[in-house]
Enzyme design. Structure first.
Site, mmCIF file in Angstrom:
data_model
loop_
_atom_site.group_PDB
_atom_site.id
_atom_site.type_symbol
_atom_site.label_atom_id
_atom_site.label_comp_id
_atom_site.label_asym_id
_atom_site.label_seq_id
_atom_site.Cartn_x
_atom_site.Cartn_y
_atom_site.Cartn_z
ATOM 1 N N HIS A 61 0.847 -1.203 0.000
ATOM 2 C CA HIS A 61 0.000 0.000 0.000
ATOM 3 C C HIS A 61 0.875 1.243 0.000
ATOM 4 O O HIS A 61 1.962 1.247 0.582
ATOM 5 C CB HIS A 61 -0.979 -0.017 1.181
ATOM 6 C CG HIS A 61 -0.347 -0.007 2.543
ATOM 7 N ND1 HIS A 61 0.047 1.142 3.174
ATOM 8 C CD2 HIS A 61 -0.037 -1.023 3.396
ATOM 9 C CE1 HIS A 61 0.551 0.850 4.359
ATOM 10 N NE2 HIS A 61 0.527 -0.467 4.518
ATOM 11 N N ASP A 63 -0.347 4.336 0.937
ATOM 12 C CA ASP A 63 -0.790 5.356 1.900
ATOM 13 C C ASP A 63 -0.095 5.152 3.242
ATOM 14 O O ASP A 63 0.502 4.102 3.497
ATOM 15 C CB ASP A 63 -2.316 5.323 2.080
ATOM 16 C CG ASP A 63 -2.822 3.982 2.638
ATOM 17 O OD1 ASP A 63 -2.299 2.933 2.229
ATOM 18 O OD2 ASP A 63 -3.726 4.002 3.493
ATOM 19 N N ASP A 93 6.206 1.553 7.424
ATOM 20 C CA ASP A 93 4.870 1.095 6.958
ATOM 21 C C ASP A 93 4.369 1.997 5.845
ATOM 22 O O ASP A 93 3.653 2.936 6.091
ATOM 23 C CB ASP A 93 3.926 1.072 8.156
ATOM 24 C CG ASP A 93 2.650 0.311 7.870
ATOM 25 O OD1 ASP A 93 2.529 -0.276 6.791
ATOM 26 O OD2 ASP A 93 1.766 0.337 8.731
ATOM 27 N N GLU A 123 -5.128 1.590 2.640
ATOM 28 C CA GLU A 123 -5.001 0.418 3.514
ATOM 29 C C GLU A 123 -5.117 0.775 4.991
ATOM 30 O O GLU A 123 -5.543 -0.037 5.792
ATOM 31 C CB GLU A 123 -3.659 -0.284 3.270
ATOM 32 C CG GLU A 123 -3.554 -1.673 3.885
ATOM 33 C CD GLU A 123 -3.069 -1.693 5.333
ATOM 34 O OE1 GLU A 123 -3.240 -2.718 6.003
ATOM 35 O OE2 GLU A 123 -2.533 -0.668 5.807
HETATM 36 ZN ZN LIG Z 1 1.014 -1.395 6.337
#
Ligand SMILES: [Zn+2]
Length: 351
Positions: A61, A63, A93, A123
């Site tokens: 992802h 975002d 992340d 996400e």
């Molecule tokens: Zn993540």
């Protein structure tokens, strides 16, 4: 890789605001002869069409959660050489993983397996906004493959499958009365102690699925009841969350809860199945052998389950310490980003 990861992080892309980064990813990959580049909203999919016997999906992802109170962008580096770490929102992340995907997409012109690279939005927010979920509805063929790797942070370990999750509301009822004449009523909040007693006594299972041990949990996560300071309550609702091993379906989990709370009405508010680790499949085994180390089970629910739902076995494998995801001091060791790139490159280039 350090510069690429930093550049991806420095294009701020908090959920709902991914367009600029999606445009940049699309621009970086379109016009390359070995790739077909597709777009759906702020998700970008690029894939090779070499007619190989197998297809691998690499997904991540684009975002992030919002910036820290003291904004942690643009990124900065501390340490050097093997010790260098990139700090800032998204480094763990999961833009380290996205950088690996992007570098592979651009450079692997003739991989040994066909590869689909998925860069998706939404996400870190509610499931309705998840780009992977959207694509699985609008273009399921874009996600087709024999095996998928989600490059979420796992500090370089392979994490297979994930637990499912179900939330239910269990209701107790009583008879309302003035609290000065409590004997005329029946207290629904006191009645809830029976439910809480069953929860306290419950011993969660540890279940082995395809060689990995999944630890279940069952917990009250909310309680609501009461009318006023002088009324015996006639209703109390305990919300319960059950995280169940991937050998159970949501229907199995629901039946288990209905049995546990026999005598009380149970309403399911949401449920999502888990994912089997799929580590009995040849492609998955080859992948684990390439990465090395013992694969671990994933307890939280992840998008691995979305692939599992459409019949694609999937694992998590990516750079960054998952415990630092979303934290104010999010930071990734750049050696982990390079190592992830080299391992995946080796896996997709070998004979
Ligand atoms: Zn993540």
């Amino acid at each position: 890789m350090a510069a690429l990861t930093a550049a991806l992080c420095d294009i701020e892309s908090v959920s709902g605001d991914e367009s600029r980064l999606a445009d940049a990813v699309e621009a970086a990959l379109s016009g390359r002869e070995h790739l077909e580049v597709l777009r759906d909203g702020d998700a970008v999919v690029a894939r090779t069409r070499l007619g190989r016997a197998e297809r691998v999906v690499l997904a991540g992802h684009i975002d992030t959660v919002p910036l820290a109170a003291t904004p942690n962008l643009p990124t900065w580096v501390t340490g050097d050489g093997q010790e260098a770490e990139l700090h800032g929102r998204g480094t763990v992340d999961m833009k380290g993983g996205v950088a690996v995907q992007l570098a592979l997409a651009a450079s692997l012109t003739a991989p040994n397996r066909d590869v689909t690279y998925v860069f998706y939005d939404g996400e870190e927010v509610e499931s309705e906004r998840n780009g992977l979920r959207r694509i699985s509805g609008t273009h399921p063929d874009w996600l087709a493959g024999d095996f998928a790797v989600l490059l979420e942070p796992t500090a370089g370990a392979v994490e297979g499958g994930c637990n499912g999750t179900i939330r239910v509301e269990v209701e107790t009822s009583g008879v309302a009365a003035h609290s000065a004449r409590a004997w005329m009523g029946h207290n629904a909040i006191h009645e809830a102690s029976t439910l809480l007693g069953r929860l306290t006594a419950y011993e969660p299972l540890q279940v082995e699925v395809d060689g990995l041990v999944y630890r279940e949990s069952l917990n009250a996560v909310r309680i609501a009841g009461g009318v006023a300071g002088n009324v015996i309550p006639d209703r109390c609702v305990v919300t319960v969350n059950y995280r169940f091993a991937p050998n159970k379906s949501p229907a199995d989990a629901e039946a288990h809860l209905r049995e546990l709370f026999t005598g009380y009405p149970v309403t399911v508010t949401d449920a999502a199945g888990g994912a089997r680790p799929g580590l009995d499949q040849p492609l998955a085994l080859a992948f684990v052998a390439m990465v090395g180390g013992e694969p671990l089970p994933k307890y939280g629910w992840t998008d691995v389950a979305r692939f599992s739902e459409i019949g694609v076995p999937a694992v998590n494998y990516g750079p960054g310490d998952p415990l630092l995801a979303h934290s104010d001091d999010e930071r990734v060791p750049l050696t982990q980003v390079r190592e992830c790139l080299e391992r995946l490159r080796g896996w997709l280039s070998g004979a």
